[in-house]
Structures are given as structure tokens and as C-alpha cells.
Design a protein around this motif. Structure first.
Motif, PDB file in Angstrom:
ATOM      1  N   GLU A 157       0.848  -1.177   0.000  1.00 37.00           N
ATOM      2  CA  GLU A 157       0.000   0.000   0.000  1.00 37.00           C
ATOM      3  C   GLU A 157       0.895   1.243   0.000  1.00 37.00           C
ATOM      4  O   GLU A 157       1.973   1.251   0.604  1.00 37.00           O
ATOM      5  CB  GLU A 157      -0.897  -0.009   1.234  1.00 37.00           C
ATOM      6  CG  GLU A 157      -1.900  -1.158   1.245  1.00 37.00           C
ATOM      7  CD  GLU A 157      -2.800  -1.162   0.021  1.00 37.00           C
ATOM      8  OE1 GLU A 157      -3.295  -0.075  -0.351  1.00 37.00           O
ATOM      9  OE2 GLU A 157      -2.992  -2.239  -0.564  1.00 37.00           O
ATOM     10  N   LEU A 158       0.447   2.288  -0.665  1.00 34.29           N
ATOM     11  CA  LEU A 158       1.287   3.469  -0.787  1.00 34.29           C
ATOM     12  C   LEU A 158       1.645   4.028   0.585  1.00 34.29           C
ATOM     13  O   LEU A 158       0.804   4.143   1.470  1.00 34.29           O
ATOM     14  CB  LEU A 158       0.578   4.546  -1.603  1.00 34.29           C
ATOM     15  CG  LEU A 158       0.326   4.256  -3.084  1.00 34.29           C
ATOM     16  CD1 LEU A 158      -0.142   5.532  -3.772  1.00 34.29           C
ATOM     17  CD2 LEU A 158       1.543   3.693  -3.775  1.00 34.29           C
ATOM     18  N   SER A 159       2.916   4.383   0.734  1.00 32.13           N
ATOM     19  CA  SER A 159       3.376   4.979   1.980  1.00 32.13           C
ATOM     20  C   SER A 159       3.054   6.475   1.982  1.00 32.13           C
ATOM     21  O   SER A 159       2.721   7.069   0.951  1.00 32.13           O
ATOM     22  CB  SER A 159       4.886   4.784   2.128  1.00 32.13           C
ATOM     23  OG  SER A 159       5.573   5.532   1.133  1.00 32.13           O
ATOM     24  N   ASN A 205       0.073  -0.501 -12.044  1.00 24.36           N
ATOM     25  CA  ASN A 205       1.094  -1.513 -11.784  1.00 24.36           C
ATOM     26  C   ASN A 205       1.504  -1.540 -10.310  1.00 24.36           C
ATOM     27  O   ASN A 205       2.654  -1.767  -9.964  1.00 24.36           O
ATOM     28  CB  ASN A 205       2.324  -1.294 -12.668  1.00 24.36           C
ATOM     29  CG  ASN A 205       2.043  -1.541 -14.129  1.00 24.36           C
ATOM     30  OD1 ASN A 205       1.449  -0.681 -14.784  1.00 24.36           O
ATOM     31  ND2 ASN A 205       2.442  -2.680 -14.641  1.00 24.36           N
ATOM     32  N   ARG A 206       0.547  -1.253  -9.436  1.00 19.66           N
ATOM     33  CA  ARG A 206       0.774  -1.211  -7.992  1.00 19.66           C
ATOM     34  C   ARG A 206       1.857  -0.212  -7.618  1.00 19.66           C
ATOM     35  O   ARG A 206       2.590  -0.388  -6.652  1.00 19.66           O
ATOM     36  CB  ARG A 206       1.134  -2.598  -7.465  1.00 19.66           C
ATOM     37  CG  ARG A 206       0.083  -3.654  -7.728  1.00 19.66           C
ATOM     38  CD  ARG A 206      -1.254  -3.305  -7.131  1.00 19.66           C
ATOM     39  NE  ARG A 206      -1.198  -3.175  -5.681  1.00 19.66           N
ATOM     40  CZ  ARG A 206      -2.211  -2.788  -4.921  1.00 19.66           C
ATOM     41  NH1 ARG A 206      -3.360  -2.465  -5.488  1.00 19.66           N
ATOM     42  NH2 ARG A 206      -2.092  -2.701  -3.616  1.00 19.66           N
ATOM     43  N   MET A 207       1.969   0.881  -8.375  1.00 17.19           N
ATOM     44  CA  MET A 207       2.972   1.908  -8.140  1.00 17.19           C
ATOM     45  C   MET A 207       2.299   3.280  -8.126  1.00 17.19           C
ATOM     46  O   MET A 207       1.286   3.489  -8.805  1.00 17.19           O
ATOM     47  CB  MET A 207       4.048   1.861  -9.239  1.00 17.19           C
ATOM     48  CG  MET A 207       4.814   0.555  -9.314  1.00 17.19           C
ATOM     49  SD  MET A 207       5.968   0.529 -10.720  1.00 17.19           S
ATOM     50  CE  MET A 207       7.190   1.719 -10.151  1.00 17.19           C
ATOM     51  N   PRO A 208       2.871   4.239  -7.380  1.00 14.76           N
ATOM     52  CA  PRO A 208       2.311   5.597  -7.390  1.00 14.76           C
ATOM     53  C   PRO A 208       2.469   6.234  -8.770  1.00 14.76           C
ATOM     54  O   PRO A 208       3.472   6.005  -9.462  1.00 14.76           O
ATOM     55  CB  PRO A 208       3.147   6.330  -6.335  1.00 14.76           C
ATOM     56  CG  PRO A 208       4.410   5.553  -6.211  1.00 14.76           C
ATOM     57  CD  PRO A 208       4.046   4.125  -6.495  1.00 14.76           C
ATOM     58  N   LEU A 240       5.954   6.411 -10.884  1.00 14.85           N
ATOM     59  CA  LEU A 240       7.103   6.793 -10.072  1.00 14.85           C
ATOM     60  C   LEU A 240       7.516   5.666  -9.127  1.00 14.85           C
ATOM     61  O   LEU A 240       6.669   4.968  -8.569  1.00 14.85           O
ATOM     62  CB  LEU A 240       6.773   8.034  -9.235  1.00 14.85           C
ATOM     63  CG  LEU A 240       6.088   9.200  -9.952  1.00 14.85           C
ATOM     64  CD1 LEU A 240       5.748  10.291  -8.952  1.00 14.85           C
ATOM     65  CD2 LEU A 240       6.965   9.742 -11.075  1.00 14.85           C
ATOM     66  N   ARG A 241       8.816   5.531  -8.949  1.00 14.43           N
ATOM     67  CA  ARG A 241       9.335   4.729  -7.831  1.00 14.43           C
ATOM     68  C   ARG A 241      10.037   5.684  -6.893  1.00 14.43           C
ATOM     69  O   ARG A 241      10.962   6.393  -7.299  1.00 14.43           O
ATOM     70  CB  ARG A 241      10.295   3.632  -8.301  1.00 14.43           C
ATOM     71  CG  ARG A 241      10.775   2.751  -7.126  1.00 14.43           C
ATOM     72  CD  ARG A 241      11.541   1.545  -7.606  1.00 14.43           C
ATOM     73  NE  ARG A 241      12.866   1.887  -8.088  1.00 14.43           N
ATOM     74  CZ  ARG A 241      13.956   1.969  -7.315  1.00 14.43           C
ATOM     75  NH1 ARG A 241      13.862   1.751  -6.018  1.00 14.43           N
ATOM     76  NH2 ARG A 241      15.123   2.278  -7.847  1.00 14.43           N
ATOM     77  N   VAL A 242       9.572   5.708  -5.661  1.00 12.63           N
ATOM     78  CA  VAL A 242      10.050   6.673  -4.669  1.00 12.63           C
ATOM     79  C   VAL A 242      10.979   5.970  -3.686  1.00 12.63           C
ATOM     80  O   VAL A 242      10.640   4.920  -3.136  1.00 12.63           O
ATOM     81  CB  VAL A 242       8.867   7.320  -3.928  1.00 12.63           C
ATOM     82  CG1 VAL A 242       9.359   8.273  -2.848  1.00 12.63           C
ATOM     83  CG2 VAL A 242       7.952   8.038  -4.921  1.00 12.63           C
TER      84      VAL A 242
END
Length: 332
Positions: A205-207, A280-283, A305-307
């Protein structure tokens, strides 16, 4: 191909529907597998629209081959076998990559984002999808030759034993084992360091950090704040803008400078709005642009984005126009 399991109600009902030609019952029993089969086709093809088409082709082929289903394997296994071979047949006919493209470019040429709302609803299947739907993983898989790709997905993603994968591909256990070993070497060479354990969870889940960065990324666009935008990017950024470019490593300054030199944030391309989303389960940020001749903001692109530690380490941009399956409003 056997699963060494007793025939359950679904398989018995399916056999009865197949023998009687009951298309409605056949469709009802196969349709419940659509989402997981579509994710499977997406892993094979990296292209959402092609995955949709090949899933439908899987159901058509299943209907035409319905009399071959004897209940020796689970219905799900039988459908996965058909879907895998449908994708292999499709890959044989896919337009070859032009010789002028680099290996990295060829691996990304067909990539489309996958909308999270289309992940399987079943909790177990959804968990598997979440672990192997991240863009870096999907891109790495595309560097495998088609049959190695199929072996890798069946064995290391779906967890099939070698004998079951060999049956699905009309191959031998020795050939499947050899193909899997080669595929694993390639995957380790293509995946970024944070994803080398592809059998562990890739996403979550997004942080709060991820939500904050997406919001700041959108705010920087809306304010045309190039310094603010640059401050969100890691100095060594893995960047791709598909299908034209990528992925490449560049500095934050070069990335923003490239956008400006390409006309973005210049008069006529400087009136932005954005929506935070996920694919794709990414922000991700869906970006809308209003030109001087238009009264509305129109969907322009989606940035995935990958953070890492509050900064954008990977940015993959897609043209979002004409893709209603993203379920984003076309205008704001």
C-alpha cells in the motif's frame, strides 16, 4: 497433464456444459478466471490491450477445444495452458523490433501501464499479481525469449512444478529446467538491485512518502516550478518516456532540461493539472494540459514513479491519450 486431484464441482459442471454445448454455462465458468488470465497475458506481452485481446482469444480457443478437457487437470490449469500458448503464438507474429533500437529500447517498445482496478479480485491471485506487476519486473521479463519467458512465468511466478510446465509447453522437464536456469540469469542481469528477489513482495500500500511525492510532483507541474520539480528527482534518475525513449540513467538537471527543450513548461505547454493515481501497484500522476485554444484540461500523460527516501528514483512516462481502460477522466 494432471493435477492429481479429485474432480470438483466446477470441473464436473464444465464438462457437462462442454458436452451439451451450453455456451452460457461455459462462459459463466470461464469468465471468473478472466482477470488472472489477463494479468498472465500481460506478463507475457507487457501490453494491456494485447493482453485483453489474447485473454478473449484464450476463451475462444477453450470453447473450440472444449471436448479435449477431461478433468485430469484443474479447469484453471487448463485455461492457463491455453493462454500461455495463445501468447506464444501471438509473439511469433508480433512486428519485429527495428534493428536500430537498443536492447533497452526494444525491451520497452510494447510496454503499457496496467490499471490496478483490473487486478484479480481473489485475494490469493491478487497477491501474486501485486508481486509481479511492477514495471521494472515486467520490463525485465520482456528481455527473455518467448519460451524462456513462458517457462519463467509458469515456474517462478505461478509456482508450477517442472513437470506441469513441461506438459503445458509440450516440452520435457530437462528443457524446462534448462530454460528456467537461463531465464533466472537474464532476470538478475536486468532487474534493478531492489527487485532481485522477484518471488518476494514487490509492492505494498502506498506509503505517506509516496503520497507526498506524487502530490508535490503534481503541484510542481501546476505551478511550473522547475526548481521544485528538480528537487523531487534523485540526482541519478532512471527515466523512460515511452515509446520514444528508455530507460536511461540521467541527472535530475538533464531530465528537467530535456523536458523544457522539448517544449514542456514553455508558453502553450505550461498550464497543468494533475490527479494522483496508481498503476502496476505503483504511485503515479495523471497529467492534464490546457492549451491556449482550449477551455478544458485534456489528459496528456501518466508518470509512474518509484520513490526512494522521499525522492523519485525511477520515472516512466506514458502517453495517456486514447486509453479509456486507464479509467481516468479525459478532461478536467
Amino acid at each position: 497433464m494432471t493435477d492429481a486431484r479429485p474432480l470438483d464441482a466446477d470441473e464436473a459442471t464444465f464438462i457437462a456444459a462442454a458436452r451439451s454445448g451450453d455456451t452460457a454455462r461455459f462462459a459463466l465458468l470461464t469468465e471468473r478466471h478472466r482477470r488472472e488470465l489477463q494479468v498472465h497475458c500481460y506478463r507475457m506481452l507487457a501490453h494491456y490491450e494485447d493482453a485483453q485481446d489474447m485473454t478473449q482469444e484464450t476463451f475462444l480457443r477453450a470453447w473450440n477445444k472444449r471436448e479435449s478437457f477431461k478433468g485430469d487437470a484443474a479447469l484453471r490449469t487448463w485455461l492457463y495452458r491455453i493462454a500461455t500458448n495463445v501468447c506464444l503464438d501471438f509473439l511469433e507474429k508480433r512486428t519485429p523490433v527495428p534493428s536500430g533500437l537498443s536492447d533497452s529500447g526494444s525491451g520497452m517498445r510494447y510496454l503499457q501501464p496496467y490499471p490496478d482496478r483490473m487486478l484479480p479480485e481473489d485475494p490469493q491471485e491478487s497477491a501474486v499479481a501485486r508481486e509481479t506487476i511492477e514495471l521494472a519486473f515486467i520490463v525485465a521479463v520482456q528481455h527473455l525469449p518467448p519460451r524462456q519467458r513462458a517457462v519463467f512465468i509458469l515456474r517462478d511466478v505461478l509456482g508450477w512444478p517442472a513437470s506441469k510446465a513441461a506438459d503445458a509447453l509440450d516440452s520435457t522437464v530437462a528443457s524446462v529446467t534448462s530454460a528456467l536456469q537461463r531465464a533466472r540469469v537474464t532476470m538478475r542481469g536486468q532487474l534493478p538491485a531492489h527487485r532481485l528477489d522477484w518471488r518476494g513482495p514487490a509492492t505494498h500500500e502506498l506509503s505517506d512518502d509516496e503520497r507526498d511525492v506524487v502530490k508535490a510532483y503534481i503541484d510542481a507541474h501546476e505551478r511550473n516550478d522547475l526548481d521544485g520539480l528538480m528537487s523531487l528527482l534523485r540526482d541519478e534518475l532512471r527515466f523512460a518516456m515511452l515509446p520514444e525513449l528508455g530507460p536511461v540513467l540521467m541527472t535530475a538537471e538533464d531530465a528537467v532540461g530535456g523536458w523544457v527543450s522539448g517544449g514542456l513548461f514553455q508558453p502553450g505547454h505550461d498550464d497543468w493539472r494533475g490527479i494522483a493515481t496508481t498503476v502496476n501497484r505503483m504511485p503515479a500522476a495523471a497529467l492534464y494540459l490546457r492549451t491556449p485554444a482550449d477551455r478544458e484540461y485534456r489528459l496528456f500523460a501518466i508518470a509512474v514513479l518509484r520513490v526512494v527516501d522521499g525522492k523519485i528514483a525511477d520515472l516512466t512516462g506514458f502517453d495517456a491519450t486514447g486509453k479509456p481502460w486507464l479509467a481516468l477522466p479525459p478532461t478536467l
